[in-house]
Each structure stands twice: as C-alpha cells, then as structure tokens.
Design an enzyme around this catalytic site. Structure first.
Site, PDB file in Angstrom:
ATOM      1  N   TYR A 145       0.866  -1.191   0.000  1.00 39.71           N
ATOM      2  CA  TYR A 145       0.000   0.000   0.000  1.00 39.71           C
ATOM      3  C   TYR A 145       0.891   1.225   0.000  1.00 39.71           C
ATOM      4  O   TYR A 145       1.869   1.270   0.764  1.00 39.71           O
ATOM      5  CB  TYR A 145      -0.896   0.000   1.242  1.00 39.71           C
ATOM      6  CG  TYR A 145      -1.735   1.246   1.428  1.00 39.71           C
ATOM      7  CD1 TYR A 145      -1.475   2.132   2.478  1.00 39.71           C
ATOM      8  CD2 TYR A 145      -2.788   1.541   0.568  1.00 39.71           C
ATOM      9  CE1 TYR A 145      -2.243   3.274   2.649  1.00 39.71           C
ATOM     10  CE2 TYR A 145      -3.564   2.690   0.746  1.00 39.71           C
ATOM     11  CZ  TYR A 145      -3.288   3.546   1.783  1.00 39.71           C
ATOM     12  OH  TYR A 145      -4.045   4.683   1.961  1.00 39.71           O
ATOM     13  N   ASP A 240       9.390   2.756  -1.209  1.00 44.37           N
ATOM     14  CA  ASP A 240       8.428   3.438  -0.342  1.00 44.37           C
ATOM     15  C   ASP A 240       8.767   3.042   1.104  1.00 44.37           C
ATOM     16  O   ASP A 240       8.340   1.981   1.579  1.00 44.37           O
ATOM     17  CB  ASP A 240       7.000   3.032  -0.712  1.00 44.37           C
ATOM     18  CG  ASP A 240       5.998   3.643   0.244  1.00 44.37           C
ATOM     19  OD1 ASP A 240       4.772   3.466   0.020  1.00 44.37           O
ATOM     20  OD2 ASP A 240       6.426   4.287   1.224  1.00 44.37           O
ATOM     21  N   LYS A 268       5.645   9.471   8.249  1.00 44.85           N
ATOM     22  CA  LYS A 268       5.449   8.998   9.623  1.00 44.85           C
ATOM     23  C   LYS A 268       6.521   9.550  10.573  1.00 44.85           C
ATOM     24  O   LYS A 268       6.437  10.682  11.052  1.00 44.85           O
ATOM     25  CB  LYS A 268       5.367   7.471   9.636  1.00 44.85           C
ATOM     26  CG  LYS A 268       4.140   6.926   8.846  1.00 44.85           C
ATOM     27  CD  LYS A 268       4.090   5.433   8.837  1.00 44.85           C
ATOM     28  CE  LYS A 268       3.062   4.906   7.870  1.00 44.85           C
ATOM     29  NZ  LYS A 268       1.691   4.903   8.396  1.00 44.85           N
TER      30      LYS A 268
HETATM   31  P1  KE4 Z   1      -0.410   8.461   4.415  1.00 47.30           P
HETATM   32  O1  KE4 Z   1      -0.985   9.121   3.174  1.00 47.30           O
HETATM   33  O2  KE4 Z   1      -1.444   7.660   5.172  1.00 47.30           O
HETATM   34  O3  KE4 Z   1       0.374   9.425   5.286  1.00 47.30           O
HETATM   35  O4  KE4 Z   1       0.711   7.406   3.915  1.00 47.30           O
HETATM   36  C1  KE4 Z   1       0.358   6.442   2.983  1.00 47.30           C
HETATM   37  C2  KE4 Z   1       1.341   5.291   3.074  1.00 47.30           C
HETATM   38  C3  KE4 Z   1       2.317   5.187   2.105  1.00 47.30           C
HETATM   39  N1  KE4 Z   1       3.215   4.185   2.135  1.00 47.30           N
HETATM   40  C4  KE4 Z   1       3.175   3.238   3.115  1.00 47.30           C
HETATM   41  C5  KE4 Z   1       4.173   2.130   3.095  1.00 47.30           C
HETATM   42  C6  KE4 Z   1       2.202   3.317   4.135  1.00 47.30           C
HETATM   43  O5  KE4 Z   1       2.164   2.362   5.092  1.00 47.30           O
HETATM   44  C7  KE4 Z   1       1.270   4.360   4.122  1.00 47.30           C
HETATM   45  C8  KE4 Z   1       0.178   4.491   5.160  1.00 47.30           C
HETATM   46  N2  KE4 Z   1       0.155   3.503   6.176  1.00 47.30           N
HETATM   47  C9  KE4 Z   1      -1.137   3.264   6.793  1.00 47.30           C
HETATM   48  C10 KE4 Z   1      -0.977   2.063   7.717  1.00 47.30           C
HETATM   49  N3  KE4 Z   1      -1.161   0.858   7.014  1.00 47.30           N
HETATM   50  C11 KE4 Z   1      -1.637   4.485   7.507  1.00 47.30           C
HETATM   51  C12 KE4 Z   1      -2.815   4.236   8.414  1.00 47.30           C
HETATM   52  C13 KE4 Z   1      -4.115   4.652   7.774  1.00 47.30           C
HETATM   53  O6  KE4 Z   1      -4.302   4.440   6.561  1.00 47.30           O
HETATM   54  O7  KE4 Z   1      -4.971   5.173   8.534  1.00 47.30           O
END
Ligand code: KE4
Length: 439
Positions: A145, A240, A268
C-alpha cells in the site's frame, strides 16, 4: 470487561458526521468487528481513552511515535515554535535542517522535497519517475500500500502480469491500465514483466519491507533482483519507506539490505506525529521537480514549521549517540521486539496455536498461519477469525494493537521491560482464547 460507554456514544455521534465515524478507514475497527475506543490523551508507551481505560500502545499512530507519545523534548519545542506562528508559506531554516538530518541517515537522498502525507510523497515520486523517463507504465506489488492516489489503488489484472484493474470505484480504467500489479517476493513474474514491458516502464515502486499485508520481509536477494531488473530496463526503483524508514533500521530497508533505490519516499517518523512526508533521491532526477524542473508538485503546508519541529526533535532523539558502552536506539528497539516476539511464540506454542512472527527492526507482526508468509496470498490465507479473537482478548487486557491482520505493529523507546512482560502475559490468555474458539 472494558467499559467503553463513552466511546460507544462518541462513535454513534461520529458516524453521523464522518463516513464510518472516522477520518481513516482502519481506525473504525471494522476489520475486527469491534468498536474503537476514542482516545483522550497519550504519554510514553500508553494511550488513554475517554472512558479512562489505559492501554499499552503498539500502533504508535501507525508508526510515527518511535520516541513515545508526548516526548518532553518534542512538546517543549512545539510550544516554543507555536509562539513564533504556525505557518508562513515561506522558506524557513527548519526545512533545511530537517533535510540535512534526513540526508545524513539516507545517503541515497541527494535532494529532497517535503510534503504532507505518504500518499503525496508516493504520488509525486510516480509523477517524477514518469516525467524523468518519459514512460507511462508503473509496477507495484499486490499487498503493498502506498497511499490512496489513483495509480496506486490498482490490483492485479486477470493474468498476473497484465495491466491492472481499479481497486476502488472512482479510479478510471485508463489510469489502472498504466499500472501492473505483481506478487511480492516472486522472482519469475517480475522478471517476465520487465522483459516484456521494461522499455515502457517508468518505475517499480515497492515497500522494501512490506507493512500493509501484515509485516512481510523481502526474500533473500529479492530487492537486489528488483535493482538489477530496473537498471537493465532503464526504469527507476522507488523504495516506499514511509513505514519501514527508520524502522527496518535507522537507515531504513535500503541500509538494512544494502540496496540503493533511485528515489525514496519517507513519512510517519520524519514528522514525529505531525503531517510530514518526503520524496527524494538522485540529484539528476530530483532536479526535474518544479521550480527547478518541469515536473509540477506543490503544497500550502509543505515544510510547515510546527511539523518540521516535531520531525527534527524526533529524529534527534533516535539518532542521538548512545552513552559509552550502551546500544544505540535501533538496537534497543530491536531487542525489545525480539523479547516480545519470543514471549508471544512461547505463548502460542503452549496454547497449541501455530503462528508466524515477523520482525524488521522495530516493526513487527504475527500471522495465525502454520505456513510461512511471503506475500499477500499467504497473508490472506492466515486465520483472520483467530486474529480478531486474539486482538479483542488483548484489548480487553489493556494492550492496544492494530485492528487488522494486514497491519504492522511498532515498538517505541518509551516501552519498558514491564510493558513487554505485561504484553507477553496478556498474550497467554489471548492465545488460550483462540485455542478455545477453535475447539
Ligand atoms: P499516508 O498518506 O497515510 O500518510 O501514507 C500512505 C502510506 C504510504 N506508504 C506506506 C508504506 C504506508 O504504510 C502508508 C500508510 N500507512 C497506513 C498504515 N497501514 C496508515 C494508516 C491509515 O491508513 O490510517
């Protein structure tokens, strides 16, 4: 029995205001058929809900809280920063300071652009890869993801190596057709795709340690394989590391596995809990980004002074030199996770519940599966019902875990030996509940 009356009432009201009562789907606890506690505050390794329940927190806001919640250095610096104003929309020294600190830890990043979320970072990195190579197609991995931009909400087409299909309504077939989704850790399929389509492919984007199908590690040599295939095809390799950055090791998966990507996405932890993400890498590529180059990307709150401050203070904590003879923060975090997983494995064995326990530095997770887990199919074949029973039994005992088998758990410097012992003890009862459920 957890008392969650106030959270229940709050959730009922929130569901009238926001889709599913949340601002991000996984927080709804739908995956574990439960209702989420509403959080009032957090400190160190603990979070507290509006009913007064205390939990040991292994979600850590999905990764950022590696120094623990409300770290005094972060809070103090933020208070002072807020006095100086919350946003200027103009260059500040803070952005250069955070950029330099990140580059010290990620030498493959020669230039960097700050943005506000991981989604923005990966979406922009894709546009940059397409702009730099002049190619349209991209490759992603099933189960990885990268945020919710259209090109990345695409799952595998009918035949594995064919062009993708939208994984969400609203993503057009045209967009999905430019994305190829292949299985993670499969050497042959990606080789075939790159042989057949390599000259059309702008980039491969990968979670070098996967965290969104549960915590799944790359097979020996897999990242080198992707590096070789992209080099041969003239395509870019994008890591990523939004989640595994500063987690798989301080220098992320690229340091842990010794593979150099062309571009890296971070998030993060570099915001320490405030909205910061970034993409960066080879100077010749990054110089294509506006205003230096023609690839457009912008953001009102990019490099926000409060967010930079929280990121800087957090990185200073985890990059600080240890006392003489003491382990550094990465080692401390890794050892805490090792101890926790050994305890969980012992508890599962005693209950006769086979699990797979995975760790990459300070990120970790388990699967209710007697077979090894190397990709999304393996993860999906794990016993989700058992996970939900275990999750609820842990929550009941004050252990706050990610409410989905397809998520990853995070250790912080604030977790104490007592926290870990309590978590191991709680897991014994939770595994016994799974045993009971299975009959
Ligand atoms: P954000 O747009 O949520 O800041 O980041 C997206 C993203 C991109 N790349 C990786 C590897 C990620 O894990 C994420 C987002 N992680 C999720 C947890 N699985 C955030 C939690 C959520 O979606 O509420």
């Amino acid at each position: 029995m957890l008392h969650l009356e106030n959270s229940q009432a709050a959730f009922d009201e929130a569901k009238k205001l926001m889709p599913g009562g949340v601002n991000s789907p996984v927080r709804s606890f739908a995956n574990v058929d439960s209702n989420p506690p509403f959080i009032a505050r957090a400190k160190g390794s603990k979070i507290y809900d509006i009913d007064g329940n205390e939990y040991i927190d292994y979600v850590g806001s999905w990764g950022p809280m590696v120094a623990g919640h409300a770290h005094p250095n972060v809070v103090k610096a933020l208070q002072a920063a807020a006095e100086r104003g919350t946003s200027y929309g103009a260059p500040t020294l803070l952005e250069s300071e955070l950029a330099k600190l990140v580059m010290e830890v990620y030498p493959t990043i020669e230039e960097i652009r700050m943005v506000n979320s991981g989604t923005e970072a990966t979406m922009s990195a894709l546009r940059l890869a397409r702009g730099f190579t002049g190619r349209d197609k991209i490759v992603k991995f099933i189960g990885c993801y990268h945020g919710h931009s259209d090109s990345l909400l695409v799952s595998a087409g009918s035949g594995l190596a064919t062009f993708g299909v939208p994984s969400s309504p609203g993503v057009t077939k045209g967009t999905a057709a430019d994305t190829i989704a292949v299985p993670y850790n499969d050497f042959e399929v990606i080789e075939r795709v790159m042989k057949e389509h390599g000259q059309e492919i702008a980039c491969i984007i990968v979670e070098p340690v996967a965290g969104n199908m549960g915590c799944v590690l790359p097979k020996q040599g897999y990242l080198d394989h992707l590096r070789r295939l992209t080099k041969e095809a003239g395509a870019l390799l994008i890591f990523d590391e939004v989640m595994c950055g500063f987690r798989a090791s301080l220098g992320g998966a690229q340091a842990a596995y010794g593979v150099k990507p062309d571009l890296t996405c971070l998030g993060k932890i570099i915001g320490g809990g405030l909205p910061v993400a970034a993409y960066g890498g080879r100077r010749d590529i990054m110089e294509q980004v506006a205003p230096k180059g023609p690839v457009y990307q912008a953001g009102t709150l990019s490099g926000n002074p409060l967010a930079m401050t929280a990121g800087l203070e957090t990185l200073k904590i985890i990059t600080a030199d240890p006392e003489p003879g003491e382990p550094d923060s990465s080692r401390v975090l890794t050892l805490k996770v090792k101890k926790l997983l050994l305890g969980w494995q012992e508890g599962a064995r005693k209950a006769g519940v086979p699990i797979q326990a995975h760790q990459a530095g300070s990120m970790f997770g388990i699967f209710f599966n007697e077979h090894e887990v190397w990709d999304f199919d393996d993860s999906s074949a794990s016993d989700q019902k058992a996970f939900a029973v275990w999750f609820k039994a842990m929550l009941e005992q004050g252990i706050y875990l990610a409410p989905s088998q397809f998520e990853t758990l995070f250790m912080s410097l604030a977790h104490t030996e007592e926290d870990i012992d309590r978590t191991i003890e709680a897991s014994r009862k939770a595994f016994a509940k799974v045993r009971e459920m299975r009959g």
